[in-house]
Design a protein around this motif. Structure first.
Motif, PDB file in Angstrom:
ATOM      1  N   LEU A 153       0.816  -1.214   0.000  1.00 40.07           N
ATOM      2  CA  LEU A 153       0.000   0.000   0.000  1.00 40.07           C
ATOM      3  C   LEU A 153       0.847   1.259   0.000  1.00 40.07           C
ATOM      4  CD1 LEU A 153      -2.786  -1.103   2.503  1.00 40.07           C
ATOM      5  CD2 LEU A 153      -2.997  -0.773   0.037  1.00 40.07           C
ATOM      6  N   MET A 154       1.877   1.259   0.821  1.00 45.01           N
ATOM      7  CA  MET A 154       2.712   2.456   0.913  1.00 45.01           C
ATOM      8  C   MET A 154       3.430   2.702  -0.402  1.00 45.01           C
ATOM      9  SD  MET A 154       2.085   3.681   3.799  1.00 45.01           S
ATOM     10  CE  MET A 154       0.533   2.916   4.234  1.00 45.01           C
ATOM     11  N   ARG A 155       3.799   1.610  -1.031  1.00 41.70           N
ATOM     12  CA  ARG A 155       4.448   1.743  -2.327  1.00 41.70           C
ATOM     13  C   ARG A 155       3.492   2.413  -3.312  1.00 41.70           C
ATOM     14  NH1 ARG A 155       8.774  -1.370  -3.474  1.00 41.70           N
ATOM     15  NH2 ARG A 155       8.169  -2.921  -1.914  1.00 41.70           N
ATOM     16  N   ILE A 157       1.112   4.451  -2.684  1.00 40.31           N
ATOM     17  CA  ILE A 157       0.915   5.868  -2.377  1.00 40.31           C
ATOM     18  C   ILE A 157       2.002   6.729  -2.991  1.00 40.31           C
ATOM     19  CG2 ILE A 157       1.030   7.548  -0.501  1.00 40.31           C
ATOM     20  CD1 ILE A 157      -0.457   5.492   1.220  1.00 40.31           C
TER      21      ILE A 157
END
Lengths: 163, 163
Positions: A153-155, A157
Motif C-alpha cells: 500500500l505504501m508503495r 501511495i
DNA sequence: TTCCCATCGTTGCATTCGCAACCAGGATGT
DNA sequence: ACATCCTGGTTGCGAATGCAACGATGGGAA
C-alpha cells in the motif's frame, strides 16, 4: 463535525466536502501512527545518547551505496530532504568526521558525500537501537501478511500520479 | 547490506539483526509515504498562503470539542505534541486571535484553549485545501478496502503494548 | 498539618528548519 | 560565440523545535 455535515446544495467550491468516517479515521490514523513511531525511535536513540534519525538515514544511504558515496542531490531524493537541509546535514556530519564532502570532477556543481570509517561505525552502533524500537512498536504488533500489505500500500501511495 | 548480512553465531547483542526484505521495505515505505503526504499537504497550504498543518490540527481538535475548548494537556495528547510545543503553539494562535487561553478554575495549574470565531473561520478556510491534497495524494490512490485496512492496521499500531 | 512527589505549564538556550535570494556550472538554442 | 534557462548547492535570517531546568498547584501519606 465539518466533514460529516452535509454541504449545502451540491458542494461548495471545488472541494467535495464529505469523507466517510473510515477515510477520516484512516488518514488521521496513518499520520498519528507515524508520528508515534518516529517519536518512539527518536526517544530510544536519545535515551542511548545517540544522534537523531536523519543522521541515521543519511549514513545508511551512504553505507549501502557502492563506494560509500553519493551526490548530495541523490541523497536528498532518497531521504526526502530539501536541498538546504541536505547541505547543512552533510556539513554537520562532516564536522563530526562521519562524512567527507568532496567536489565532483565530472560535474563542477556537484558534491559527493563520502562516508568515513567513523561514519560506518556510528551507523552500526545506532542500528540495534533503531531496530529494537521498530520491532517493539511496529513489527511486533502486526502479522506477516499485514506487513506485506503495508509494504504494497505504501508503495502505491508514493507512485507518481500525473504525467 | 547490514540488515541482510547474517549475524555471527546466533545474534550479537539483544538486537536480533535480521529483517526480511519485506519488513525493511514496509518500514521505510511507511515512513517515506507519510513524509511525502505531509509534505504534499503542507505545500498545498503554503501555496494558498495558509498556516501550516499543526495549526490546523490544533484548531480542529478545539472545533470538534464540545464548548470549543480543551486543556492544553489534552490537546497535546491528541495531536501528539510535547507540552512545550503546545504551550508555544497556543501562544502563537492566541497572538493571531484564533484562540483564547483562559486559566482553569477547578485546577489551578490548568489552562484552557478556547477557539474564537476567527479560529473556526480559519479552520474552515483551510479545510478544502487540506482535503483536496489528501484526496489527491492519498485517498485517490487506494480502493475502499485498502482504506479500511489501513484504518485497522494503524489503529493496531497505536494500541498500548504493555503495562 | 506537613512533607513529598507527581502533574501542568512555562521559559532560556542551543539546534534545526523554512524560505527566499543567491552564485556557479551545465545545457540548449541561435 | 552569445543569450537564456535549468540544476546543484549554499547562505542569511527569522521561525519553530528539542531539551533541560524551573515555578506552581494538586494529591496523598504520615
Amino acid at each position: 463535525m465539518y466533514y460529516i455535515r452535509p454541504m449545502k446544495k451540491k458542494t461548495a467550491v471545488s472541494s467535495a466536502g464529505g469523507w466517510t468516517d473510515t477515510e477520516t479515521s484512516a488518514w488521521i490514523g496513518l499520520v498519528r501512527a507515524q508520528q508515534y513511531l518516529i517519536g518512539a525511535v527518536e526517544d530510544a536513540l536519545r535515551a542511548k545518547g545517540l544522534p537523531p534519525l536523519p543522521w541515521y538515514d543519511f549514513l545508511w544511504e551512504l553505507d549501502r551505496a557502492p563506494g560509500g558515496n553519493l551526490r548530495l542531490n541523490e541523497i536528498g531524493r532518497r531521504v526526502l530532504l530539501d536541498k538546504y537541509n541536505v547541505t547543512r546535514l552533510s556539513q554537520r556530519l562532516e564536522k563530526e568526521g562521519l562524512v567527507r564532502r568532496v567536489p565532483c570532477a565530472q560535474d563542477g556543481r556537484g558534491i559527493f558525500a563520502h562516508i568515513t570509517p567513523g561514519g560506518r561505525r556510528l551507523r552500526k552502533k545506532m542500528w540495534p537501537v533503531y531496530e529494537r524500537a521498530v520491532k517493539e512498536h511496529f513489527l511486533s504488533k502486526l502479522g506477516k501478511e499485514d506487513i506485506a500489505r503495508i509494504d504494497k500500500l505504501m508503495r502505491r501511495i508514493r507512485e507518481e500520479s500525473g504525467p
